[in-house]
Design a protein around this motif. Sequence first.
Motif, PDB file in Angstrom:
ATOM      1  N   CYS A 190       0.853  -1.181   0.000  1.00 23.95           N
ATOM      2  CA  CYS A 190       0.000   0.000   0.000  1.00 23.95           C
ATOM      3  C   CYS A 190       0.889   1.231   0.000  1.00 23.95           C
ATOM      4  N   ALA A 191       0.273   2.369  -0.280  1.00 23.98           N
ATOM      5  CA  ALA A 191       1.033   3.606  -0.333  1.00 23.98           C
ATOM      6  C   ALA A 191       0.218   4.741   0.266  1.00 23.98           C
ATOM      7  N   LEU A 192       0.909   5.630   0.940  1.00 20.77           N
ATOM      8  CA  LEU A 192       0.341   6.867   1.456  1.00 20.77           C
ATOM      9  C   LEU A 192       1.044   7.992   0.715  1.00 20.77           C
ATOM     10  N   LEU A 193       0.276   8.788   0.010  1.00 21.35           N
ATOM     11  CA  LEU A 193       0.841   9.819  -0.845  1.00 21.35           C
ATOM     12  C   LEU A 193       0.418  11.208  -0.402  1.00 21.35           C
ATOM     13  N   ASP A 194       1.377  12.109  -0.315  1.00 17.61           N
ATOM     14  CA  ASP A 194       1.035  13.512  -0.188  1.00 17.61           C
ATOM     15  C   ASP A 194       0.773  14.010  -1.601  1.00 17.61           C
ATOM     16  N   VAL A 195      -0.064  14.993  -1.767  1.00 12.24           N
ATOM     17  CA  VAL A 195      -0.354  15.506  -3.107  1.00 12.24           C
ATOM     18  C   VAL A 195       0.869  16.223  -3.664  1.00 12.24           C
ATOM     19  N   ASP A 196       1.449  17.123  -2.871  1.00 12.46           N
ATOM     20  CA  ASP A 196       2.591  17.922  -3.307  1.00 12.46           C
ATOM     21  C   ASP A 196       3.863  17.451  -2.631  1.00 12.46           C
ATOM     22  N   VAL A 197       4.837  17.042  -3.445  1.00  8.62           N
ATOM     23  CA  VAL A 197       6.139  16.637  -2.935  1.00  8.62           C
ATOM     24  C   VAL A 197       7.213  17.307  -3.783  1.00  8.62           C
ATOM     25  N   ILE A 198       8.447  17.176  -3.384  1.00  3.41           N
ATOM     26  CA  ILE A 198       9.546  17.736  -4.162  1.00  3.41           C
ATOM     27  C   ILE A 198       9.521  17.093  -5.547  1.00  3.41           C
ATOM     28  N   GLY A 199       9.431  17.891  -6.559  1.00  7.59           N
ATOM     29  CA  GLY A 199       9.412  17.377  -7.922  1.00  7.59           C
ATOM     30  C   GLY A 199       8.040  17.382  -8.564  1.00  7.59           C
ATOM     31  N   GLY A 200       6.993  17.717  -7.797  1.00 13.90           N
ATOM     32  CA  GLY A 200       5.672  17.816  -8.407  1.00 13.90           C
ATOM     33  C   GLY A 200       4.567  17.177  -7.598  1.00 13.90           C
ATOM     34  N   LYS A 201       3.504  16.837  -8.285  1.00 17.18           N
ATOM     35  CA  LYS A 201       2.327  16.217  -7.664  1.00 17.18           C
ATOM     36  C   LYS A 201       2.378  14.711  -7.877  1.00 17.18           C
ATOM     37  N   THR A 202       1.740  13.965  -7.021  1.00 20.76           N
ATOM     38  CA  THR A 202       1.800  12.501  -7.062  1.00 20.76           C
ATOM     39  C   THR A 202       0.661  11.868  -7.856  1.00 20.76           C
ATOM     40  N   PHE A 203      -0.039  12.630  -8.656  1.00 21.72           N
ATOM     41  CA  PHE A 203      -1.212  12.111  -9.373  1.00 21.72           C
ATOM     42  C   PHE A 203      -0.869  10.973 -10.332  1.00 21.72           C
ATOM     43  N   ASP A 204       0.213  11.110 -11.100  1.00 23.88           N
ATOM     44  CA  ASP A 204       0.586  10.029 -12.017  1.00 23.88           C
ATOM     45  C   ASP A 204       0.948   8.760 -11.249  1.00 23.88           C
ATOM     46  N   LEU A 205       1.622   8.913 -10.145  1.00 23.20           N
ATOM     47  CA  LEU A 205       1.965   7.765  -9.308  1.00 23.20           C
ATOM     48  C   LEU A 205       0.693   7.105  -8.778  1.00 23.20           C
ATOM     49  N   ALA A 206      -0.268   7.898  -8.358  1.00 21.67           N
ATOM     50  CA  ALA A 206      -1.542   7.355  -7.868  1.00 21.67           C
ATOM     51  C   ALA A 206      -2.266   6.590  -8.975  1.00 21.67           C
ATOM     52  N   ARG A 207      -2.255   7.135 -10.176  1.00 22.51           N
ATOM     53  CA  ARG A 207      -2.897   6.448 -11.311  1.00 22.51           C
ATOM     54  C   ARG A 207      -2.234   5.097 -11.566  1.00 22.51           C
ATOM     55  N   GLU A 208      -0.913   5.078 -11.499  1.00 16.82           N
ATOM     56  CA  GLU A 208      -0.169   3.832 -11.709  1.00 16.82           C
ATOM     57  C   GLU A 208      -0.500   2.810 -10.618  1.00 16.82           C
ATOM     58  N   LEU A 209      -0.534   3.257  -9.374  1.00 12.92           N
ATOM     59  CA  LEU A 209      -0.871   2.353  -8.272  1.00 12.92           C
ATOM     60  C   LEU A 209      -2.284   1.808  -8.441  1.00 12.92           C
ATOM     61  N   ARG A 210      -3.204   2.669  -8.809  1.00 11.95           N
ATOM     62  CA  ARG A 210      -4.592   2.236  -9.013  1.00 11.95           C
ATOM     63  C   ARG A 210      -4.667   1.190 -10.121  1.00 11.95           C
ATOM     64  N   GLN A 211      -3.961   1.419 -11.205  1.00 18.03           N
ATOM     65  CA  GLN A 211      -3.972   0.491 -12.339  1.00 18.03           C
ATOM     66  C   GLN A 211      -3.427  -0.880 -11.928  1.00 18.03           C
ATOM     67  N   ARG A 212      -2.432  -0.887 -11.041  1.00 21.70           N
ATOM     68  CA  ARG A 212      -1.852  -2.154 -10.572  1.00 21.70           C
ATOM     69  C   ARG A 212      -2.674  -2.800  -9.465  1.00 21.70           C
ATOM     70  N   GLY A 213      -3.676  -2.079  -8.955  1.00 19.98           N
ATOM     71  CA  GLY A 213      -4.497  -2.621  -7.879  1.00 19.98           C
ATOM     72  C   GLY A 213      -3.871  -2.468  -6.507  1.00 19.98           C
ATOM     73  N   THR A 214      -2.928  -1.553  -6.374  1.00 26.18           N
ATOM     74  CA  THR A 214      -2.271  -1.301  -5.091  1.00 26.18           C
ATOM     75  C   THR A 214      -3.071  -0.275  -4.307  1.00 26.18           C
ATOM     76  N   PRO A 215      -3.517  -0.624  -3.098  1.00 25.89           N
ATOM     77  CA  PRO A 215      -4.261   0.349  -2.289  1.00 25.89           C
ATOM     78  C   PRO A 215      -3.390   1.575  -1.976  1.00 25.89           C
ATOM     79  N   PHE A 216      -3.991   2.731  -2.068  1.00 24.27           N
ATOM     80  CA  PHE A 216      -3.287   3.958  -1.703  1.00 24.27           C
ATOM     81  C   PHE A 216      -4.287   4.945  -1.134  1.00 24.27           C
ATOM     82  N   ALA A 217      -3.747   5.873  -0.381  1.00 24.15           N
ATOM     83  CA  ALA A 217      -4.549   6.977   0.140  1.00 24.15           C
ATOM     84  C   ALA A 217      -3.700   8.232   0.054  1.00 24.15           C
ATOM     85  N   PHE A 218      -4.350   9.332  -0.208  1.00 23.68           N
ATOM     86  CA  PHE A 218      -3.682  10.622  -0.123  1.00 23.68           C
ATOM     87  C   PHE A 218      -3.740  11.067   1.327  1.00 23.68           C
ATOM     88  N   VAL A 219      -2.620  11.521   1.847  1.00 21.46           N
ATOM     89  CA  VAL A 219      -2.534  12.108   3.183  1.00 21.46           C
ATOM     90  C   VAL A 219      -1.963  13.490   2.945  1.00 21.46           C
TER      91      VAL A 219
END
Length: 122
Positions: free
Chosen positions: A36-65
């Motif tokens: 699973c993954a816990l993602l902040d929206v804004d991190v150094i280097g940009g936003k985590t939206f593409d990473l979230a999309r990839e995790l969702r596509q793989r079926g990996t649970p994630f939450a934005f914190v």
Amino acid sequence: MDIEAAVMDHLGDRTEIIVTNNLREAQGLAADAVHCALLDVDVIGGKTFDLARELRQRGTPFAFVSGSLPSDLPEELSGAAFVRKPFRPRDIVGFVSTALVQQEDGHLHMPPAGEGEGAGAP
């Protein structure tokens, strides 16, 4: 209390925690299988939206914190689990515990959208 402390205090050695605040590093780490993954929206280097999309596509649970608002998410991520900062440790632990149990059971049941939303808000 930060995320790492919240998880370690409640789940101890049952979990391996990898923490980064850098988008590129997070993408590299998430290229390997994670439970699973816990993602902040804004991190150094940009936003985590593409990473979230990839995790969702793989079926990996994630939450934005995040201190951002759930309405700040792109439309295709609007149903993602979201815990607002400041958070309560039980919201983080609850998400991680559920994700780990689901991985063991082989079933993916995501928490309802917005679970934990506003957690810790006055």
